[in-house]
Scaffold this motif. Structure first.
Motif, PDB file in Angstrom:
ATOM      1  N   ALA A  16       0.840  -1.209   0.000  1.00 33.96           N
ATOM      2  CA  ALA A  16       0.000   0.000   0.000  1.00 33.96           C
ATOM      3  C   ALA A  16       0.870   1.252   0.000  1.00 33.96           C
ATOM      4  CB  ALA A  16      -0.887  -0.008   1.240  1.00 33.96           C
ATOM      5  N   GLU A  17       0.334   2.306  -0.552  1.00 30.60           N
ATOM      6  CA  GLU A  17       0.989   3.618  -0.407  1.00 30.60           C
ATOM      7  C   GLU A  17       0.547   4.185   0.936  1.00 30.60           C
ATOM      8  OE1 GLU A  17       2.939   5.150  -2.623  1.00 30.60           O
ATOM      9  OE2 GLU A  17       2.546   4.084  -4.489  1.00 30.60           O
ATOM     10  N   ILE A  18       1.471   4.805   1.622  1.00 28.38           N
ATOM     11  CA  ILE A  18       1.107   5.404   2.915  1.00 28.38           C
ATOM     12  C   ILE A  18       1.254   6.924   2.814  1.00 28.38           C
ATOM     13  CG2 ILE A  18       1.601   5.494   5.392  1.00 28.38           C
ATOM     14  CD1 ILE A  18       1.033   2.677   4.833  1.00 28.38           C
ATOM     15  N   ILE A  19       0.176   7.590   3.182  1.00 27.43           N
ATOM     16  CA  ILE A  19       0.168   9.058   3.177  1.00 27.43           C
ATOM     17  C   ILE A  19      -0.057   9.497   4.615  1.00 27.43           C
ATOM     18  CG2 ILE A  19      -1.146  11.088   2.431  1.00 27.43           C
ATOM     19  CD1 ILE A  19      -2.113   9.374   0.048  1.00 27.43           C
ATOM     20  N   CYS A  20       0.730  10.424   5.115  1.00 28.45           N
ATOM     21  CA  CYS A  20       0.348  10.928   6.433  1.00 28.45           C
ATOM     22  C   CYS A  20       0.009  12.397   6.360  1.00 28.45           C
ATOM     23  CB  CYS A  20       1.373  10.584   7.504  1.00 28.45           C
ATOM     24  SG  CYS A  20       2.875  11.485   7.387  1.00 28.45           S
ATOM     25  N   VAL A  21      -0.921  12.771   7.201  1.00 31.60           N
ATOM     26  CA  VAL A  21      -1.418  14.149   7.256  1.00 31.60           C
ATOM     27  C   VAL A  21      -1.011  14.687   8.625  1.00 31.60           C
ATOM     28  CG1 VAL A  21      -3.442  15.630   6.999  1.00 31.60           C
ATOM     29  CG2 VAL A  21      -3.374  13.428   5.809  1.00 31.60           C
ATOM     30  N   ILE A  22      -0.025  15.562   8.619  1.00 36.04           N
ATOM     31  CA  ILE A  22       0.547  15.990   9.895  1.00 36.04           C
ATOM     32  C   ILE A  22       0.720  17.516   9.909  1.00 36.04           C
ATOM     33  CG2 ILE A  22       1.724  13.820  10.424  1.00 36.04           C
ATOM     34  CD1 ILE A  22       4.298  14.968   9.240  1.00 36.04           C
ATOM     35  N   GLY A  23       1.518  18.011  10.837  1.00 34.02           N
ATOM     36  CA  GLY A  23       1.785  19.449  10.937  1.00 34.02           C
ATOM     37  C   GLY A  23       1.810  19.866  12.384  1.00 34.02           C
ATOM     38  N   ASN A  24       2.723  20.780  12.656  1.00 34.74           N
ATOM     39  CA  ASN A  24       2.953  21.160  14.043  1.00 34.74           C
ATOM     40  C   ASN A  24       1.995  22.246  14.513  1.00 34.74           C
ATOM     41  OD1 ASN A  24       4.262  21.029  16.480  1.00 34.74           O
ATOM     42  ND2 ASN A  24       5.727  22.617  15.927  1.00 34.74           N
ATOM     43  N   LYS A  25       0.729  22.093  14.181  1.00 34.47           N
ATOM     44  CA  LYS A  25      -0.252  23.082  14.622  1.00 34.47           C
ATOM     45  C   LYS A  25      -1.601  22.392  14.717  1.00 34.47           C
ATOM     46  CE  LYS A  25      -1.363  27.870  14.155  1.00 34.47           C
ATOM     47  NZ  LYS A  25      -2.816  27.770  14.265  1.00 34.47           N
ATOM     48  N   GLY A  26      -2.344  22.713  15.746  1.00 39.16           N
ATOM     49  CA  GLY A  26      -3.657  22.093  15.919  1.00 39.16           C
ATOM     50  C   GLY A  26      -4.703  22.776  15.048  1.00 39.16           C
ATOM     51  N   GLY A  27      -5.759  22.039  14.744  1.00 38.20           N
ATOM     52  CA  GLY A  27      -6.938  22.618  14.114  1.00 38.20           C
ATOM     53  C   GLY A  27      -6.779  23.075  12.678  1.00 38.20           C
ATOM     54  N   THR A  28      -5.749  22.593  11.985  1.00 38.91           N
ATOM     55  CA  THR A  28      -5.561  23.040  10.595  1.00 38.91           C
ATOM     56  C   THR A  28      -6.476  22.290   9.626  1.00 38.91           C
ATOM     57  OG1 THR A  28      -3.763  21.458  10.377  1.00 38.91           O
ATOM     58  CG2 THR A  28      -3.139  23.735  10.867  1.00 38.91           C
ATOM     59  N   GLY A  29      -7.036  21.182  10.081  1.00 36.71           N
ATOM     60  CA  GLY A  29      -7.927  20.399   9.210  1.00 36.71           C
ATOM     61  C   GLY A  29      -7.374  19.026   8.861  1.00 36.71           C
ATOM     62  N   LYS A  30      -6.443  18.530   9.657  1.00 39.19           N
ATOM     63  CA  LYS A  30      -5.813  17.223   9.371  1.00 39.19           C
ATOM     64  C   LYS A  30      -6.846  16.089   9.334  1.00 39.19           C
ATOM     65  CE  LYS A  30      -3.081  17.851  12.886  1.00 39.19           C
ATOM     66  NZ  LYS A  30      -3.352  19.283  13.104  1.00 39.19           N
ATOM     67  N   THR A  31      -7.670  16.047  10.383  1.00 38.76           N
ATOM     68  CA  THR A  31      -8.639  14.948  10.466  1.00 38.76           C
ATOM     69  C   THR A  31      -9.660  15.055   9.331  1.00 38.76           C
ATOM     70  OG1 THR A  31      -8.304  14.879  12.848  1.00 38.76           O
ATOM     71  CG2 THR A  31     -10.297  13.831  12.011  1.00 38.76           C
ATOM     72  N   THR A  32     -10.156  16.263   9.116  1.00 37.40           N
ATOM     73  CA  THR A  32     -11.145  16.462   8.049  1.00 37.40           C
ATOM     74  C   THR A  32     -10.541  16.098   6.693  1.00 37.40           C
ATOM     75  OG1 THR A  32     -12.066  18.282   9.349  1.00 37.40           O
ATOM     76  CG2 THR A  32     -12.723  18.173   7.037  1.00 37.40           C
ATOM     77  N   LEU A  33      -9.331  16.586   6.461  1.00 37.63           N
ATOM     78  CA  LEU A  33      -8.664  16.327   5.174  1.00 37.63           C
ATOM     79  C   LEU A  33      -8.410  14.832   4.973  1.00 37.63           C
ATOM     80  CD1 LEU A  33      -7.171  18.502   3.120  1.00 37.63           C
ATOM     81  CD2 LEU A  33      -5.185  17.252   3.891  1.00 37.63           C
ATOM     82  N   SER A  34      -8.022  14.141   6.038  1.00 38.50           N
ATOM     83  CA  SER A  34      -7.761  12.695   5.925  1.00 38.50           C
ATOM     84  C   SER A  34      -9.024  11.966   5.474  1.00 38.50           C
ATOM     85  CB  SER A  34      -7.329  12.106   7.278  1.00 38.50           C
ATOM     86  OG  SER A  34      -6.210  12.774   7.765  1.00 38.50           O
ATOM     87  N   HIS A  35     -10.147  12.324   6.106  1.00 34.04           N
ATOM     88  CA  HIS A  35     -11.403  11.650   5.748  1.00 34.04           C
ATOM     89  C   HIS A  35     -11.883  12.064   4.356  1.00 34.04           C
ATOM     90  CE1 HIS A  35     -12.370   9.417   9.454  1.00 34.04           C
ATOM     91  NE2 HIS A  35     -11.587  10.335  10.015  1.00 34.04           N
TER      92      HIS A  35
END
Ligand SMILES: Nc1ncnc2c1ncn2[C@@H]1O[C@H](COP(=O)(O)OP(=O)(O)OP(=O)(O)O)[C@@H](O)[C@H]1O
Ligand SMILES: [Mg+2]
Length: 236
Positions: free
Chosen positions: A2-21
């Protein structure tokens, strides 16, 4: 594998969870199998029912290792790992095991400063303008800030994901049977550009039984100097 993509960043609330889904839903709508992997201990796992992707709970170190090991055995799957904000050590770990990395950021100068630091720390990462304004003058102003402050990284900026209130539907435990068309279109558009970065062929939409039609929103590169430039893909 599988290809693995991670959605990260050193700041809260940027939209990581929303963007992942949104990304997983978009990949599903485009006919690709994906898993949205939860690592954030402050969030509850979401039911896969009604989604175009599966969800995996990897909130402990052991569970994360197991999920990644499993994904690595699956051909043609895409694993999207939702990191939590403010966890530099975890971000480094996720970066090391990922094929590509997405760093969502909002239009504020503070977000832009943070994403620039993250782009420097993670050379394989792409920044994704997130919750981008839909109002045209606000959008122009946000684009101008990015042009001024991020010109050195322009080839590592994907097309923006607009502010869409319907996006929160994907973060509900159970998603509604029918998602609004603008949300489905935004998910597809995000899925498409990530597939471009991964150099995976996009399956012809017309072969899929998805009724929504996405308007062709792509402008010529010359008119979109900040957007993802196809000529600068990462080579595998
Ligand atoms: N594209 C979008 N349009 C509208 N609202 C959005 C969008 N993306 C995120 N949001 C909203 O912004 C808030 C933060 O989003 P989210 O939880 O996805 O961020 P996060 O980076 O995962 O946060 P954390 O760092 O806490 O994990 C939420 O209220 C979410 O509904
Ligand atoms: Mg989150």
């Amino acid at each position: 594998m599988a290809e693995i993509i991670c959605v990260i960043g050193n700041k809260g609330g940027t939209g990581k969870t929303t963007l992942s889904h949104m990304l997983c839903q978009g990949l599903g709508l485009l006919g690709h199998r994906s898993a949205c992997v939860l690592t954030d201990t402050s969030r509850e796992p979401l039911s896969p029912e009604g989604r175009r992707y599966i969800t995996a709970d990897a909130r402990t170190r052991d569970a994360l290792t197991k999920v990644i090991d499993k994904l690595r055995t699956l051909d043609d799957w895409i694993g999207v790992i939702d990191g939590g904000g403010n966890r530099t050590e975890m971000d480094r770990k996720l970066y090391a095991l990922s094929d590509i990395v997405l760093l969502p950021f909002r239009e504020s100068h503070e977000d832009i400063r943070t994403v620039i630091r993250d782009l420097e720390m993670f050379p394989r990462a792409y920044a994704v303008p997130s919750q981008w304004p839909s109002n045209s003058w606000q959008r122009d102003s946000a684009d101008r800030s990015v042009a001024q402050l991020m010109s050195a990284y322009r080839h590592r900026i994907l097309r923006p994901v607009g502010a869409l209130s319907a996006s929160k539907l994907l973060l509900q435990k159970q998603v509604p049977e029918h998602l609004p068309t603008p949300l489905a279109n935004a998910c597809r558009s995000l899925g498409r550009q990530v597939l471009e970065v991964l150099e995976i062929d996009v399956i012809d939409d017309s072969q899929l039984q998805t009724p929504e039609i996405e308007p062709e929103d792509r402008l010529p590169p010359a008119e979109m100097p900040l957007r993802f430039n196809q000529g600068t893909r990462r080579t595998h």
